[in-house]
Every structure is written in structure tokens, then in C-alpha cells.
Design a protein around this motif. Structure first.
Motif, PDB file in Angstrom:
ATOM      1  N   THR A  65       0.829  -1.206   0.000  1.00  0.00           N
ATOM      2  CA  THR A  65       0.000   0.000   0.000  1.00  0.00           C
ATOM      3  C   THR A  65       0.865   1.257   0.000  1.00  0.00           C
ATOM      4  O   THR A  65       0.577   2.224  -0.720  1.00  0.00           O
ATOM      5  CB  THR A  65      -0.940   0.006   1.220  1.00  0.00           C
ATOM      6  OG1 THR A  65      -1.818  -1.120   1.144  1.00  0.00           O
ATOM      7  CG2 THR A  65      -1.757   1.285   1.287  1.00  0.00           C
ATOM      8  N   VAL A  66       1.923   1.247   0.805  1.00  0.00           N
ATOM      9  CA  VAL A  66       2.838   2.393   0.853  1.00  0.00           C
ATOM     10  C   VAL A  66       3.467   2.625  -0.514  1.00  0.00           C
ATOM     11  O   VAL A  66       3.569   3.765  -0.990  1.00  0.00           O
ATOM     12  CB  VAL A  66       3.928   2.166   1.922  1.00  0.00           C
ATOM     13  CG1 VAL A  66       5.059   3.190   1.777  1.00  0.00           C
ATOM     14  CG2 VAL A  66       3.325   2.264   3.316  1.00  0.00           C
ATOM     15  N   ARG A  67       3.871   1.544  -1.165  1.00  0.00           N
ATOM     16  CA  ARG A  67       4.537   1.689  -2.461  1.00  0.00           C
ATOM     17  C   ARG A  67       3.565   2.117  -3.571  1.00  0.00           C
ATOM     18  O   ARG A  67       3.953   2.863  -4.473  1.00  0.00           O
ATOM     19  CB  ARG A  67       5.234   0.386  -2.824  1.00  0.00           C
ATOM     20  CG  ARG A  67       6.416   0.099  -1.906  1.00  0.00           C
ATOM     21  CD  ARG A  67       7.376  -0.885  -2.476  1.00  0.00           C
ATOM     22  NE  ARG A  67       8.678  -0.760  -1.814  1.00  0.00           N
ATOM     23  CZ  ARG A  67       9.819  -1.124  -2.357  1.00  0.00           C
ATOM     24  NH1 ARG A  67       9.841  -1.608  -3.580  1.00  0.00           N
ATOM     25  NH2 ARG A  67      10.948  -0.978  -1.703  1.00  0.00           N
ATOM     26  N   LYS A  68       2.341   1.662  -3.498  1.00  0.00           N
ATOM     27  CA  LYS A  68       1.357   2.055  -4.513  1.00  0.00           C
ATOM     28  C   LYS A  68       0.717   3.392  -4.193  1.00  0.00           C
ATOM     29  O   LYS A  68       0.068   3.988  -5.065  1.00  0.00           O
ATOM     30  CB  LYS A  68       0.277   0.975  -4.620  1.00  0.00           C
ATOM     31  CG  LYS A  68       0.769  -0.320  -5.232  1.00  0.00           C
ATOM     32  CD  LYS A  68      -0.337  -1.360  -5.296  1.00  0.00           C
ATOM     33  CE  LYS A  68       0.154  -2.639  -5.955  1.00  0.00           C
ATOM     34  NZ  LYS A  68      -0.895  -3.698  -5.994  1.00  0.00           N
ATOM     35  N   GLY A  69       0.899   3.844  -2.930  1.00  0.00           N
ATOM     36  CA  GLY A  69       0.349   5.126  -2.518  1.00  0.00           C
ATOM     37  C   GLY A  69       1.428   6.188  -2.457  1.00  0.00           C
ATOM     38  O   GLY A  69       1.764   6.815  -3.460  1.00  0.00           O
ATOM     39  N   PHE A  70       2.026   6.369  -1.285  1.00  0.00           N
ATOM     40  CA  PHE A  70       3.008   7.429  -1.086  1.00  0.00           C
ATOM     41  C   PHE A  70       4.184   7.366  -2.073  1.00  0.00           C
ATOM     42  O   PHE A  70       4.572   8.373  -2.653  1.00  0.00           O
ATOM     43  CB  PHE A  70       3.558   7.371   0.334  1.00  0.00           C
ATOM     44  CG  PHE A  70       2.554   7.690   1.400  1.00  0.00           C
ATOM     45  CD1 PHE A  70       1.966   8.950   1.464  1.00  0.00           C
ATOM     46  CD2 PHE A  70       2.176   6.746   2.328  1.00  0.00           C
ATOM     47  CE1 PHE A  70       1.025   9.254   2.446  1.00  0.00           C
ATOM     48  CE2 PHE A  70       1.254   7.031   3.323  1.00  0.00           C
ATOM     49  CZ  PHE A  70       0.664   8.295   3.384  1.00  0.00           C
ATOM     50  N   LEU A  71       4.743   6.181  -2.265  1.00  0.00           N
ATOM     51  CA  LEU A  71       5.959   6.081  -3.061  1.00  0.00           C
ATOM     52  C   LEU A  71       5.698   6.029  -4.561  1.00  0.00           C
ATOM     53  O   LEU A  71       6.642   6.004  -5.350  1.00  0.00           O
ATOM     54  CB  LEU A  71       6.767   4.853  -2.622  1.00  0.00           C
ATOM     55  CG  LEU A  71       7.271   4.895  -1.174  1.00  0.00           C
ATOM     56  CD1 LEU A  71       8.077   3.648  -0.839  1.00  0.00           C
ATOM     57  CD2 LEU A  71       8.108   6.141  -0.924  1.00  0.00           C
ATOM     58  N   ALA A  72       4.416   6.019  -4.933  1.00  0.00           N
ATOM     59  CA  ALA A  72       4.081   6.095  -6.364  1.00  0.00           C
ATOM     60  C   ALA A  72       3.993   7.540  -6.836  1.00  0.00           C
ATOM     61  O   ALA A  72       3.841   7.802  -8.027  1.00  0.00           O
ATOM     62  CB  ALA A  72       2.766   5.381  -6.635  1.00  0.00           C
ATOM     63  N   VAL A  73       4.091   8.485  -5.901  1.00  0.00           N
ATOM     64  CA  VAL A  73       3.985   9.908  -6.242  1.00  0.00           C
ATOM     65  C   VAL A  73       5.338  10.423  -6.710  1.00  0.00           C
ATOM     66  O   VAL A  73       6.324  10.405  -5.975  1.00  0.00           O
ATOM     67  CB  VAL A  73       3.501  10.732  -5.028  1.00  0.00           C
ATOM     68  CG1 VAL A  73       3.543  12.224  -5.346  1.00  0.00           C
ATOM     69  CG2 VAL A  73       2.097  10.305  -4.626  1.00  0.00           C
TER      70      VAL A  73
END
Length: 332
Positions: free
Chosen positions: A226-234
Motif C-alpha cells: 500500500t505504501v509503495r502504490k500510494g506514497f511512493l508512487a507519487v
């Protein structure tokens, strides 16, 4: 421990690998020079309990020759099953959080009698910080006497959690966190996929025990995804709507997501400082150390906001906006 064969129980040599302090204890054990009381401290999961138990088991091992403990003789099997009559394991009751004086008095009473099998006796005190001050003071006189053929092994996360008077009667050994390389190698030896082992080794803070817990926790891997698809995808403003969609229903999981995001950013900062590779999503390899530090500060600010009951939507959106602004500086 990376030198062990898969499926074989760890030995003193395995556990001491990479630790000068534990290797010194291992040599003293082999040469019959162990102190009558040893206090091993270190962060949770660094192996202090395993090592202290192996020392105690080795003293009772009845195998002829070879490295001890053998793990196969009758005495080793009884120690591991906690049925050896000359191995004492004082511990809190099933509904108690502390080890009280009555349990120590019972142990001392047992030690006042002759060894049940006429040989060595060992006392294993895991989580010694759980002893009440009264229990520690009760133990003090027994440690001072130093009964012949009796050895004490205490473990604690922090040396300061044990009374100075008790510490002064023990040989104190601090186990340092494992290196990321050593943890990664051990995880791979245990069958963890290499990429997963690499991630765990960076995020477990030098604790093999913590890495093993994380590896088995599928909720951790789901949160990391979730972190990678959310915050770190920006990486630019255009990425914000998609990331917000991923994170919008994560209010109850917010603390864990912030934990993992902080771990990811710290791992990349460490990798940049050491000139090493880091497992990060595409587009982050060019992030500057100054930008990463600003994002890390934004994560810490988000933690404070969460503490003061700022809504998850506002908190996560503000954090994503900071990431977007910083990411634009290294996408050019």
C-alpha cells in the motif's frame, strides 16, 4: 549463523558469528572459564536468549567429545524439554507480568540442596528486567555466594533495567544489532526469497527475530504494498489522484503505513550515504539526500498531526503533496 545447514539447530559458534563479545564467551565456555553469573543484554531479537540457553545446555551436556551442546544426548533433550532436574527456569506465573520474590525464594531453596544428579546446575533467567526490585535483592545474596558447580544466565534488553548491585556480580555482555548483510544471508539460508530478505534486512533494525516475525506477517507485506502504490508512487502532481485513491480507506492502518514509509525513506538515505543500492520504486533512485530528509521530516510531522487527531485524509494528502513537490526537483 549463516554457516549452518538448513534444518540444523544453531550452535554456539553459529550464534557468536560476527560478535566479538559472544565469541569471547564461547571461548571461555570451551576453556572452562565461564563466570558463575553472566548477564547478556541487547535489543529484542538479536539472539541473546538463544545464546544463553546454549551455554546453559552445554554445561549439562553429557556427550563424549565434540562441540557442546550436542543437542542429542539425554541431558540435552531434557534441558530442551525443560525437564532436567538441575536446570532451573524462574519465570512469572501465567497471569503475572513480573517475577516476584516468592519465585526467587523457591529457586534459592532448590539450590540449597544437593544437585539431584550430583553434577552441575544452571539457572536461566530470561527477561531479568521482569524481576521486581525485591526479587533482584533476593537473588543478590545467592550471586554473592557463588555456589560451586552452579551457573546463572540472565538476559535483558537493557542493562540498566537490572539493579547495579546485581550487575556488579555478573559478567555483563552487550550483543550488538546484526548487520544487514548478515541478516539477509541468514534469511536466504532459511529459504526467504532474496528480494524479500533484502527488504527485511534493511527494515528490521538489526534484529533477526524481528525480521523473522515480519517475514511471516502477511499484513506487513500488504501494508508495504500500500505504501509503495500510494506514497511512493507519487513522482509528480499527476500521480496524486491515483495515490490518494489507494490511501483513502487506510485510516485504521495509518500508523503502520507511516512506520513503513519512514523505514523506506531512512533506508534510501542510508544507501545514499554508503553508496549502496537500495530497493526503491522506479523514479526514486535520483532523489537527493536533502529532499529525502525533507520528506522524512514531513513523515514525522504527519505522526504529530495524527497524535493531535488530524484526519487521515488531510494528513495523507499533505504528506503526498510534500513528496510531489520534492520529487519534481529530481525528475528534471
Amino acid at each position: 549463523m549463516s554457516s549452518t545447514d538448513e534444518g540444523r539447530a544453531p550452535t554456539l559458534h553459529d550464534c557468536a558469528a560476527g560478535s566479538e563479545a559472544l565469541n569471547a564467551l564461547r571461548r571461555d565456555f570451551a576453556q572452562g572459564r565461564l563466570a558463575h553469573a553472566t548477564l547478556i543484554t541487547g535489543d529484542a531479537g538479536v539472539g541473546k536468549r538463544t545464546f544463553s540457553h546454549l551455554l546453559a545446555q552445554g554445561l549439562l551436556c553429557s556427550a563424549d567429545g565434540g562441540d557442546k551442546p550436542c543437542g542429542q544426548c539425554r541431558d540435552c533433550r531434557r534441558f530442551l524439554a525443560r525437564t532436567h532436574p538441575d536446570a532451573l527456569f524462574p519465570a512469572p506465573g501465567p497471569r503475572e507480568k513480573t517475577l516476584k520474590i516468592d519465585a526467587l525464594r523457591e529457586m534459592i531453596d532448590a539450590l540449597s540442596r544437593h544437585s539431584l544428579e550430583g553434577g552441575r546446575r544452571v539457572v536461566v533467567l530470561d527477561n531479568a528486567e521482569r524481576m521486581t526490585p525485591q526479587a533482584q535483592n533476593c537473588l543478590l545474596k545467592t550471586l554473592e555466594d557463588g555456589a560451586e558447580d552452579t551457573w546463572f544466565f540472565l538476559t535483558a534488553d537493557q542493562e540498566s533495567a537490572v539493579l547495579p548491585t546485581v550487575r556488579s556480580r555478573c559478567r555483563c555482555v552487550r550483543v550488538q544489532p546484526w548487520s544487514a548483510e548478515r541478516i539477509e544471508a541468514e534469511l536466504i539460508r532459511r529459504g526467504v526469497p532474496r528480494d524479500r530478505a533484502g527488504s527485511l534486512s534493511r527494515f528490521c533494525e538489526g534484529s533477526l527475530g524481528r525480521a523473522l516475525q515480519m517475514e511471516k506477517d502477511e499484513t506487513y507485506w500488504a501494508a508495504r504494498d500500500t505504501v509503495r502504490k500510494g506514497f511512493l508512487a507519487v513522482r509528480c502532481p499527476a500521480d496524486l489522484p491515483g495515490a490518494a485513491q489507494v490511501l483513502k480507506d487506510q485510516k485504521d492502518n495509518g500508523e503502520r503505513l507511516l512506520d513503513i514509509l519512514e523505514q523506506e525513506i531512512r533506508a534510501l538515505l542510508t544507501a545514499k550515504a554508503e553508496g549502496a543500492a537500495a530497493d526503491m520504486p522506479p523514479g526514486w533512485e535520483n532523489a537527493s539526500a536533502s529532499s529525502l530528509r525533507r520528506i522524512l521530516e514531513a513523515v514525522l510531522t504527519a505522526r504529530r498531526q495524527r497524535y493531535f487527531n488530524v484526519g487521515w485524509a488531510a494528513l495523507s494528502e499533505g504528506l503526498m503533496q510534500t513528496i510531489s513537490e520534492e520529487a519534481e526537483t529530481w525528475q528534471v
